[in-house]
Design an enzyme around this catalytic site. Structure first.
Site, PDB file in Angstrom:
ATOM      1  N   ASP A   1       0.819  -1.216   0.000  1.00 15.23           N
ATOM      2  CA  ASP A   1       0.000   0.000   0.000  1.00 15.23           C
ATOM      3  C   ASP A   1       0.853   1.266   0.000  1.00 15.23           C
ATOM      4  O   ASP A   1       2.053   1.220   0.239  1.00 15.23           O
ATOM      5  CB  ASP A   1      -0.901   0.005   1.238  1.00 15.23           C
ATOM      6  CG  ASP A   1      -1.873  -1.151   1.214  1.00 15.23           C
ATOM      7  OD1 ASP A   1      -2.463  -1.401   0.152  1.00 15.23           O
ATOM      8  OD2 ASP A   1      -2.027  -1.814   2.256  1.00 15.23           O
TER       9      ASP A   1
ATOM     10  N   TYR B   1       6.989  -9.905   6.727  1.00 13.40           N
ATOM     11  CA  TYR B   1       6.755  -8.473   6.919  1.00 13.40           C
ATOM     12  C   TYR B   1       7.351  -8.056   8.263  1.00 13.40           C
ATOM     13  O   TYR B   1       7.357  -8.834   9.217  1.00 13.40           O
ATOM     14  CB  TYR B   1       5.247  -8.164   6.944  1.00 13.40           C
ATOM     15  CG  TYR B   1       4.634  -7.975   5.571  1.00 13.40           C
ATOM     16  CD1 TYR B   1       4.663  -6.735   4.945  1.00 13.40           C
ATOM     17  CD2 TYR B   1       4.022  -9.038   4.909  1.00 13.40           C
ATOM     18  CE1 TYR B   1       4.101  -6.554   3.685  1.00 13.40           C
ATOM     19  CE2 TYR B   1       3.454  -8.867   3.640  1.00 13.40           C
ATOM     20  CZ  TYR B   1       3.504  -7.623   3.042  1.00 13.40           C
ATOM     21  OH  TYR B   1       2.953  -7.433   1.797  1.00 13.40           O
TER      22      TYR B   1
END
Lengths: 244, 244
Positions: free
Chosen positions: B53, B111
């Site tokens: 994003d 992540y």
């Protein structure tokens, strides 16, 4: 009764045309004065310890301004930070003696320059200088030490610098090595425009074997600015602390 | 004969509208495809391991593309990097087997999320998330561990997410504490849109004492997205590594 307010400010220089106010350009001084003028409801000027150039950062820039408002130090800090853009932050506010002057009262200034021999990293592009070749760290350390003391730094500032007295004293220098990252520390009574970046340019060229250490002594005696061809980029430079 | 090229890329997400190409918006995919199309002299599409994003960073995003050119791996790397803007950098180029697929061949993804309880620092504003209050680190660690295993993560992605199968497996989590900086590591077989940021939002709220740990188990059973009110900001999130 008017009070003198001293502030310590940090900023990310990446998106500013330097510290000093300029018409129609985004500057650190311009942004801070805009906020203070809102709080004070009158045009407010600040005086800083000195300028920093475009893309140069600060962790400990200092400025002062005068006010007739009676606001507590902690509330000044909150009020100013609530209005500032997110790339400037007031770290400390202190009610100072009326004879305190952010520029004239400076005793020492500390600049740091960050350099890395690591591979390019886009997330650090604004915060360190990248060196692609191998450098001789011992030679850089030796070169750094040569700058200590009181010298005429005319060769280490633009030739059109109008300041007459170009003699400055560097009290201390340090080179810290963290893996591939190099931290250069300069503490002196003052620095001329571009001085740290030009000194760093020469230190880097000496580290790369392109220049000899005795050139530094030569340049203190002979003012031949053109002999330092490389000025280190601004991204690695931080105004770290101002001592009063 | 056509060759499949695999690239590992890092980028600073701050100035992108995310990874995925969008008309008239600056995106990571858009910039990379522009460069490859210049080198290949024909429109070139890339396929990545997945999207990130806006404002999310990557140290190890992976993509592939096909080429008829015969260029050595090291020269591909130089050619692409010479054309890319300075907030994207190709770290590795590898000629891959023809059945390699950057998205379908993914085995695991890692992540990392960075959070600090340190005072606001304008130089880190795009690279970590700032927490103003005190947090209970033991509680956060316990909350983090609750996410390990195979679960239905429907409560941890927007309700309009059209992907049908919302079951994912998180193999490993770690929380490393460096002074005031917290590093959260998530390794799983895949992550839904916003999943890491929504999980982090709940972990933070649990650390602040605003939510209880048993809410996590409840949300695995009951798909009540609205019960996680806080989504952690994108600045702290990094796509760290893709495993094949």
């Amino acid at each position: 009764m008017s009070q003198r307010i001293k502030c310590i400010v940090s900023y990310d220089g990446s998106n500013f045309y330097g510290f000093q106010k300029q018409v129609d350009k985004r500057t650190v001084q311009g942004e801070i004065e805009k906020c203070l003028s809102i709080i004070q409801k009158e045009p407010t000027k600040i005086i800083a310890s000195g300028r920093t150039d475009a893309a140069v950062h600060a962790y400990g820039q200092v400025f002062h301004f005068d006010t007739n408002l009676t606001i507590k130090e902690e509330n000044w800090k909150k009020a100013i930070n609530s209005l500032l853009p997110n790339d400037i932050y007031i770290k400390e506010v202190e009610i100072a003696p009326s004879d305190f002057h952010a520029r004239y009262s400076v005793k020492k200034k500390e600049y740091r320059y960050y350099l890395t021999t690591a591979e390019y990293d886009p997330l650090r592009r604004n915060y360190t200088s990248f060196l692609k070749q191998e450098v001789d760290i011992d030679k850089m350390r030796e070169a750094l030490k040569h700058f200590e003391g009181t010298h005429d730094f005319s060769s280490f500032t633009p030739q059109d610098n109008k300041i007459k007295d170009k003699v400055r004293t560097i009290y201390e220098t340090h080179l810290n090595v963290y893996d591939q990252d190099l931290e250069f520390i300069f503490i002196g009574n003052g620095f001329l425009q571009y001085q740290v970046r030009i000194m760093m340019g020469l230190i880097i060229e000496i580290g790369l074997g392109k220049k000899e250490i005795n050139l530094i002594d030569y340049l203190f005696e002979h003012h031949e600015r053109f002999k330092v061809e490389y000025t280190a980029p601004p991204q690695g430079l931080y105004l770290w602390k101002v001592y009063y």
